[in-house]
Design a protein around this motif. Structure first.
Motif, PDB file in Angstrom:
ATOM      1  N   ILE A  80       0.606  -1.107  -0.068  1.00 54.65           N
ATOM      2  CA  ILE A  80      -0.162   0.012   0.024  1.00 54.65           C
ATOM      3  C   ILE A  80       0.833   1.237  -0.085  1.00 54.65           C
ATOM      4  O   ILE A  80       0.544   2.284  -0.860  1.00 54.65           O
ATOM      5  CB  ILE A  80      -0.918  -0.094   1.147  1.00 54.65           C
ATOM      6  CG1 ILE A  80      -2.086  -1.203   0.930  1.00 54.65           C
ATOM      7  CG2 ILE A  80      -1.636   1.274   1.245  1.00 54.65           C
ATOM      8  CD1 ILE A  80      -2.790  -1.369   1.983  1.00 54.65           C
ATOM      9  N   ARG A  81       1.921   1.223   0.711  1.00 49.04           N
ATOM     10  CA  ARG A  81       2.791   2.567   0.654  1.00 49.04           C
ATOM     11  C   ARG A  81       3.420   2.688  -0.538  1.00 49.04           C
ATOM     12  O   ARG A  81       3.732   3.754  -0.907  1.00 49.04           O
ATOM     13  CB  ARG A  81       4.065   2.248   1.819  1.00 49.04           C
ATOM     14  CG  ARG A  81       5.118   3.168   1.896  1.00 49.04           C
ATOM     15  CD  ARG A  81       6.396   3.054   2.278  1.00 49.04           C
ATOM     16  NE  ARG A  81       7.073   1.860   1.330  1.00 49.04           N
ATOM     17  CZ  ARG A  81       7.824   1.323   1.630  1.00 49.04           C
ATOM     18  NH1 ARG A  81       8.511   1.306   2.989  1.00 49.04           N
ATOM     19  NH2 ARG A  81       8.428   0.375   0.867  1.00 49.04           N
ATOM     20  N   ASP A  82       3.825   1.587  -1.238  1.00 44.94           N
ATOM     21  CA  ASP A  82       4.391   1.790  -2.582  1.00 44.94           C
ATOM     22  C   ASP A  82       3.495   2.284  -3.867  1.00 44.94           C
ATOM     23  O   ASP A  82       3.918   2.535  -4.764  1.00 44.94           O
ATOM     24  CB  ASP A  82       5.122   0.519  -3.007  1.00 44.94           C
ATOM     25  CG  ASP A  82       6.169   0.070  -1.982  1.00 44.94           C
ATOM     26  OD1 ASP A  82       6.696   1.004  -1.192  1.00 44.94           O
ATOM     27  OD2 ASP A  82       6.707  -1.092  -2.250  1.00 44.94           O
ATOM     28  N   ILE A  83       2.119   2.466  -3.458  1.00 46.74           N
ATOM     29  CA  ILE A  83       1.377   2.991  -4.586  1.00 46.74           C
ATOM     30  C   ILE A  83       1.569   4.608  -4.472  1.00 46.74           C
ATOM     31  O   ILE A  83       1.749   5.102  -3.492  1.00 46.74           O
ATOM     32  CB  ILE A  83      -0.107   2.796  -4.025  1.00 46.74           C
ATOM     33  CG1 ILE A  83      -0.558   1.190  -4.010  1.00 46.74           C
ATOM     34  CG2 ILE A  83      -1.268   3.632  -4.936  1.00 46.74           C
ATOM     35  CD1 ILE A  83      -1.859   1.189  -3.397  1.00 46.74           C
ATOM     36  N   GLN A 115      -7.544   3.423   4.275  1.00 42.20           N
ATOM     37  CA  GLN A 115      -8.914   2.471   4.393  1.00 42.20           C
ATOM     38  C   GLN A 115      -8.754   1.164   3.902  1.00 42.20           C
ATOM     39  O   GLN A 115      -9.192   0.424   4.527  1.00 42.20           O
ATOM     40  CB  GLN A 115      -9.905   3.255   3.503  1.00 42.20           C
ATOM     41  CG  GLN A 115     -10.479   4.691   3.997  1.00 42.20           C
ATOM     42  CD  GLN A 115     -11.392   5.502   2.932  1.00 42.20           C
ATOM     43  OE1 GLN A 115     -11.541   5.158   1.847  1.00 42.20           O
ATOM     44  NE2 GLN A 115     -11.483   6.505   3.480  1.00 42.20           N
ATOM     45  N   LEU A 116      -7.904   0.988   2.806  1.00 38.82           N
ATOM     46  CA  LEU A 116      -7.692  -0.506   2.457  1.00 38.82           C
ATOM     47  C   LEU A 116      -6.589  -1.049   3.570  1.00 38.82           C
ATOM     48  O   LEU A 116      -6.906  -2.205   3.720  1.00 38.82           O
ATOM     49  CB  LEU A 116      -6.964  -0.331   1.103  1.00 38.82           C
ATOM     50  CG  LEU A 116      -6.281  -1.788   0.313  1.00 38.82           C
ATOM     51  CD1 LEU A 116      -7.556  -2.521   0.425  1.00 38.82           C
ATOM     52  CD2 LEU A 116      -5.578  -1.512  -1.042  1.00 38.82           C
ATOM     53  N   LEU A 117      -5.604  -0.357   4.233  1.00 36.73           N
ATOM     54  CA  LEU A 117      -4.775  -0.930   5.160  1.00 36.73           C
ATOM     55  C   LEU A 117      -5.547  -1.273   6.182  1.00 36.73           C
ATOM     56  O   LEU A 117      -5.387  -2.493   6.854  1.00 36.73           O
ATOM     57  CB  LEU A 117      -3.631  -0.073   5.336  1.00 36.73           C
ATOM     58  CG  LEU A 117      -2.529  -0.435   6.239  1.00 36.73           C
ATOM     59  CD1 LEU A 117      -2.019  -1.634   5.772  1.00 36.73           C
ATOM     60  CD2 LEU A 117      -1.694   0.890   6.671  1.00 36.73           C
ATOM     61  N   ILE A 121       0.485   3.720  12.479  1.00 38.84           N
ATOM     62  CA  ILE A 121       1.054   3.163  11.164  1.00 38.84           C
ATOM     63  C   ILE A 121       0.628   4.224  10.094  1.00 38.84           C
ATOM     64  O   ILE A 121      -0.400   4.494  10.047  1.00 38.84           O
ATOM     65  CB  ILE A 121       0.380   1.820  10.649  1.00 38.84           C
ATOM     66  CG1 ILE A 121       0.345   0.839  12.087  1.00 38.84           C
ATOM     67  CG2 ILE A 121       0.942   1.154   9.520  1.00 38.84           C
ATOM     68  CD1 ILE A 121       1.673   0.687  12.564  1.00 38.84           C
ATOM     69  N   ASP A 122       1.658   4.672   9.215  1.00 34.85           N
ATOM     70  CA  ASP A 122       1.524   5.557   8.258  1.00 34.85           C
ATOM     71  C   ASP A 122       2.183   5.086   6.889  1.00 34.85           C
ATOM     72  O   ASP A 122       3.345   5.194   6.846  1.00 34.85           O
ATOM     73  CB  ASP A 122       2.012   6.927   8.507  1.00 34.85           C
ATOM     74  CG  ASP A 122       1.311   8.137   7.798  1.00 34.85           C
ATOM     75  OD1 ASP A 122       1.259   7.927   6.567  1.00 34.85           O
ATOM     76  OD2 ASP A 122       1.097   9.107   8.405  1.00 34.85           O
ATOM     77  N   ALA A 123       1.290   4.850   6.037  1.00 32.02           N
ATOM     78  CA  ALA A 123       1.979   4.324   4.809  1.00 32.02           C
ATOM     79  C   ALA A 123       1.439   5.261   3.682  1.00 32.02           C
ATOM     80  O   ALA A 123       1.247   4.992   2.246  1.00 32.02           O
ATOM     81  CB  ALA A 123       1.088   3.050   4.417  1.00 32.02           C
ATOM     82  N   THR A 124       1.729   6.495   3.883  1.00 27.23           N
ATOM     83  CA  THR A 124       1.307   7.759   2.919  1.00 27.23           C
ATOM     84  C   THR A 124       2.279   7.909   1.579  1.00 27.23           C
ATOM     85  O   THR A 124       1.987   7.596   0.533  1.00 27.23           O
ATOM     86  CB  THR A 124       1.103   9.109   3.668  1.00 27.23           C
ATOM     87  OG1 THR A 124       0.081   9.098   4.647  1.00 27.23           O
ATOM     88  CG2 THR A 124       0.713   9.947   2.548  1.00 27.23           C
ATOM     89  N   THR A 165       9.309   2.719   6.402  1.00 24.07           N
ATOM     90  CA  THR A 165       9.268   1.412   6.529  1.00 24.07           C
ATOM     91  C   THR A 165       8.658   0.867   7.886  1.00 24.07           C
ATOM     92  O   THR A 165       8.776   1.524   8.818  1.00 24.07           O
ATOM     93  CB  THR A 165      10.693   0.777   6.412  1.00 24.07           C
ATOM     94  OG1 THR A 165      11.580   1.246   7.477  1.00 24.07           O
ATOM     95  CG2 THR A 165      11.303   1.275   4.926  1.00 24.07           C
ATOM     96  N   TRP A 166       8.245  -0.445   8.041  1.00 15.42           N
ATOM     97  CA  TRP A 166       7.537  -0.818   9.082  1.00 15.42           C
ATOM     98  C   TRP A 166       8.030  -2.177   9.461  1.00 15.42           C
ATOM     99  O   TRP A 166       8.421  -3.212   8.586  1.00 15.42           O
ATOM    100  CB  TRP A 166       6.123  -0.882   8.949  1.00 15.42           C
ATOM    101  CG  TRP A 166       5.256  -1.084  10.063  1.00 15.42           C
ATOM    102  CD1 TRP A 166       5.652  -0.750  11.394  1.00 15.42           C
ATOM    103  CD2 TRP A 166       4.052  -2.111  10.252  1.00 15.42           C
ATOM    104  NE1 TRP A 166       4.649  -1.075  12.327  1.00 15.42           N
ATOM    105  CE2 TRP A 166       3.840  -1.813  11.547  1.00 15.42           C
ATOM    106  CE3 TRP A 166       3.276  -2.547   9.270  1.00 15.42           C
ATOM    107  CZ2 TRP A 166       2.726  -2.572  12.020  1.00 15.42           C
ATOM    108  CZ3 TRP A 166       2.087  -3.411   9.849  1.00 15.42           C
ATOM    109  CH2 TRP A 166       1.778  -3.292  11.310  1.00 15.42           C
TER     110      TRP A 166
END
Length: 192
Positions: free
Chosen positions: A31-34, A65-67, A124-127, A141-142
């Motif tokens: 998701i982050r890589d989008i 929302q997807l995450l 958690i932040d995948a922005t 990174t997580w």
């Protein structure tokens, strides 16, 4: 978002053969890589998240929302975290074509996620996608256990964040167009 087979098959693809912690990391990373892009036209769409996946671009809202949905499918409790911010307060070296818009740009709200792990809530932040790191964006990174840092710096000096004194729609549209174009140019330079 319900038990949609599109999302379920995506989750299965991203976690096949992985242990629980590895699955968390895989979902987060995919998701982050989008590539980050703000797409206001999608707000009228019936399924913004499907568009994000099929068009391979999206912003903090649909990403988280997807995450959230995927982490809940993996058995974890989640909740949304809203962070008020201003684009001009971020430690980013914006081009002048964007900074000239800041005086008329209203505050915004960033959406990220908290997940309940090992007895406590973790942010958690995948922005931001990885190609933006070179330009100073805080790409996370997580490890599947710890907090990540928020994608934005929170506003701390505005007394009433719920009232925006001015909201120039034309400035917002111009900002989004220029910001998205700038992010694309960063990604293109990074690929060279």
């Amino acid at each position: 978002m319900s038990g949609n087979t599109f999302y379920s098959s995506l989750l299965q693809e991203w976690t096949k053969g992985l242990l629980k912690k590895e699955s968390l990391i895989s979902v987060f990373t995919h998701i982050r890589d989008i590539p980050y892009a703000i797409v206001p036209d999608w707000n009228e769409s019936e399924d913004i998240i499907r568009r994000m996946i099929t068009e391979n671009k999206g912003w903090c809202g649909p990403k988280h929302q997807l995450l959230s949905w995927m982490l809940e499918q993996l058995g974890f409790m989640t909740r949304y975290r809203y962070i008020p911010f201003r684009w001009q307060d971020q430690p980013i070296d914006y081009p002048e074509s964007i900074t000239i818009l800041f005086p008329e740009l209203p505050s915004s709200v960033h959406l990220c996620l908290e997940v309940f792990l090992t007895g406590e809530w973790k942010l958690i932040d995948a922005t931001w996608d990885p190609l933006l790191k070179r330009a100073g964006f805080p790409v996370n990174t997580w490890d599947g256990v710890s907090d990540t840092i928020p994608a934005v710096c929170k506003i701390t000096h505005e007394p009433n964040l719920t009232q925006i004194s001015h909201d120039n729609q034309e400035v917002r549209i111009t900002f989004v167009r220029r910001f998205n174009a700038w992010l694309e140019s960063i990604r293109e330079e990074e690929k060279v």
